[in-house]
Motif scaffolding. Structure first.
Motif, PDB file in Angstrom:
ATOM      1  N   ILE A  79       4.965  10.853  -5.700  1.00 32.35           N
ATOM      2  CA  ILE A  79       4.259   9.861  -4.411  1.00 32.35           C
ATOM      3  C   ILE A  79       4.591   8.868  -4.516  1.00 32.35           C
ATOM      4  CG2 ILE A  79       2.182   8.776  -2.971  1.00 32.35           C
ATOM      5  CD1 ILE A  79       0.984  11.911  -3.963  1.00 32.35           C
ATOM      6  N   ALA A  80       4.292   8.343  -5.942  1.00 29.49           N
ATOM      7  CA  ALA A  80       4.692   6.792  -6.332  1.00 29.49           C
ATOM      8  C   ALA A  80       5.468   6.467  -7.635  1.00 29.49           C
ATOM      9  CB  ALA A  80       4.060   5.925  -5.604  1.00 29.49           C
ATOM     10  N   ALA A 112       5.824   2.937  -9.927  1.00 28.14           N
ATOM     11  CA  ALA A 112       5.794   1.564  -9.945  1.00 28.14           C
ATOM     12  C   ALA A 112       5.688   1.331 -11.689  1.00 28.14           C
ATOM     13  CB  ALA A 112       4.869   0.720  -9.411  1.00 28.14           C
ATOM     14  N   THR A 149       0.522  -1.494  -0.342  1.00 22.96           N
ATOM     15  CA  THR A 149       0.426  -0.064   0.257  1.00 22.96           C
ATOM     16  C   THR A 149       0.697   1.230   0.658  1.00 22.96           C
ATOM     17  OG1 THR A 149      -1.687  -1.172   1.561  1.00 22.96           O
ATOM     18  CG2 THR A 149      -1.408   1.248   1.473  1.00 22.96           C
ATOM     19  N   SER A 150       2.080   1.171   0.851  1.00 19.44           N
ATOM     20  CA  SER A 150       3.101   2.579   0.762  1.00 19.44           C
ATOM     21  C   SER A 150       3.806   2.607  -0.614  1.00 19.44           C
ATOM     22  CB  SER A 150       4.005   2.406   1.871  1.00 19.44           C
ATOM     23  OG  SER A 150       5.108   2.882   1.609  1.00 19.44           O
ATOM     24  N   THR A 151       3.706   1.558  -1.231  1.00 18.74           N
ATOM     25  CA  THR A 151       4.608   1.170  -2.838  1.00 18.74           C
ATOM     26  C   THR A 151       3.805   1.893  -3.747  1.00 18.74           C
ATOM     27  OG1 THR A 151       6.476  -0.915  -1.911  1.00 18.74           O
ATOM     28  CG2 THR A 151       6.050   0.342  -3.950  1.00 18.74           C
ATOM     29  N   TYR A 152       2.495   1.877  -3.547  1.00 17.94           N
ATOM     30  CA  TYR A 152       2.009   2.797  -4.112  1.00 17.94           C
ATOM     31  C   TYR A 152       1.153   3.715  -3.954  1.00 17.94           C
ATOM     32  CZ  TYR A 152       2.063  -1.874  -7.663  1.00 17.94           C
ATOM     33  OH  TYR A 152       2.512  -2.618  -8.271  1.00 17.94           O
ATOM     34  N   GLY A 153       1.225   3.734  -2.603  1.00 16.85           N
ATOM     35  CA  GLY A 153       0.702   5.721  -2.095  1.00 16.85           C
ATOM     36  C   GLY A 153      -0.658   4.949  -2.452  1.00 16.85           C
ATOM     37  N   HIS A 154      -1.105   4.049  -1.711  1.00 17.72           N
ATOM     38  CA  HIS A 154      -2.200   3.988  -2.022  1.00 17.72           C
ATOM     39  C   HIS A 154      -3.636   5.211  -1.480  1.00 17.72           C
ATOM     40  CE1 HIS A 154      -6.283   1.908  -3.082  1.00 17.72           C
ATOM     41  NE2 HIS A 154      -6.759   2.093  -1.515  1.00 17.72           N
ATOM     42  N   LYS A 172       1.866   8.426  -9.496  1.00 19.39           N
ATOM     43  CA  LYS A 172       1.601   9.223  -8.730  1.00 19.39           C
ATOM     44  C   LYS A 172       1.583   9.889  -8.054  1.00 19.39           C
ATOM     45  CE  LYS A 172      -2.118   8.472  -5.237  1.00 19.39           C
ATOM     46  NZ  LYS A 172      -2.817   7.317  -3.727  1.00 19.39           N
ATOM     47  N   ARG A 230      -3.637  10.065 -10.110  1.00 16.44           N
ATOM     48  CA  ARG A 230      -3.107   8.685 -10.405  1.00 16.44           C
ATOM     49  C   ARG A 230      -2.459   8.252 -12.440  1.00 16.44           C
ATOM     50  NH1 ARG A 230      -5.205   3.313 -11.730  1.00 16.44           N
ATOM     51  NH2 ARG A 230      -4.170   1.153 -11.506  1.00 16.44           N
TER      52      ARG A 230
END
Length: 213
Positions: free
Chosen positions: A168-169, A171, A129-134, A186, A140
């Motif tokens: 933010i992210a 990936a 969740t943190s990796t994708y800045g959810h 993101k 996005r």
């Protein structure tokens, strides 16, 4: 990120010893309100995992399917499930194949044997969740790109740099086809979304989706 960054140490887990009885193992599981638990030997080396499902499987597979009180006194080693532990210096992504099969990932110390602790599935979810800045508000972008496009990330950064946005992210992942990849970008909310879209397309990216989160 390394596994050790999201490890629950063995001191917080209370693994059961391999020579404990099945009866004691069940009591241990009940006390800790767990379904599965790590097993160690007398030297605190990781031996495997056990739990209600492994215990019942073992008991029901006996030639005499009748479960009497004597069987509860057998060592838990009889209902041990072997599983390859990860090394404490392994990469975080090595935990992912375990997610669909086990409730946790067993981890050993640098010597390859001493039980270090576990990585819980919930901790893996939090890291992803943190990796994708959810849980961070932003915009996005889902991008499509051919794998033979050179300097993909450099091109992406050059496209958005003029807009002075906070990232933010980022990936990158497979799109299910051998020649196409997806990039999730993101950024913090910005009034330049349309301009960014055009800049990304000029650099060769296909903007598949833009979503405010």
């Amino acid at each position: 990120m390394f596994i050790k960054n999201c490890l629950t140490p063995c001191s917080q887990i209370k693994p059961i010893e391999v020579d404990s009885s099945i009866r004691k193992a069940i009591s241990h599981l009940r006390t800790l309100r767990l379904d599965t638990i790590p097993v160690v030997d007398s030297a605190q080396s990781f031996a495997g995992i056990t739990g209600y499902s492994y215990i019942m499987k073992y008991l029901l597979e006996q030639e005499d399917a009748h479960i009497d009180h004597h069987k509860w006194d057998q060592p838990i080693s009889a209902a041990l499930h072997p599983i390859r532990p990860l090394h404490i210096l392994d990469d975080f992504e090595d935990t992912l194949p375990y997610c669909t099969r086990y409730p946790f990932v067993p981890v050993v110390e640098e010597d390859g044997e001493t039980f270090a602790g576990i990585v819980k599935i919930g901790d893996i979810e939090k890291a992803l969740t943190s990796t994708y800045g959810h849980e961070v508000e932003g915009v996005r972008f889902l991008l499509g790109v051919f794998i033979d496009m050179p300097h993909q990330l450099e091109q992406l950064m050059n496209a958005i740099k003029p807009f002075d946005v906070n990232i933010i992210a980022i990936a990158s992942f497979d799109a299910g086809e051998s020649y196409i990849r997806r990039i999730l970008l993101k950024v913090k909310s910005t009034p330049h979304i349309q301009e960014m879209e055009h800049a990304l397309e000029r650099k060769g990216f296909r903007v598949l989706n833009i979503k405010h989160q």
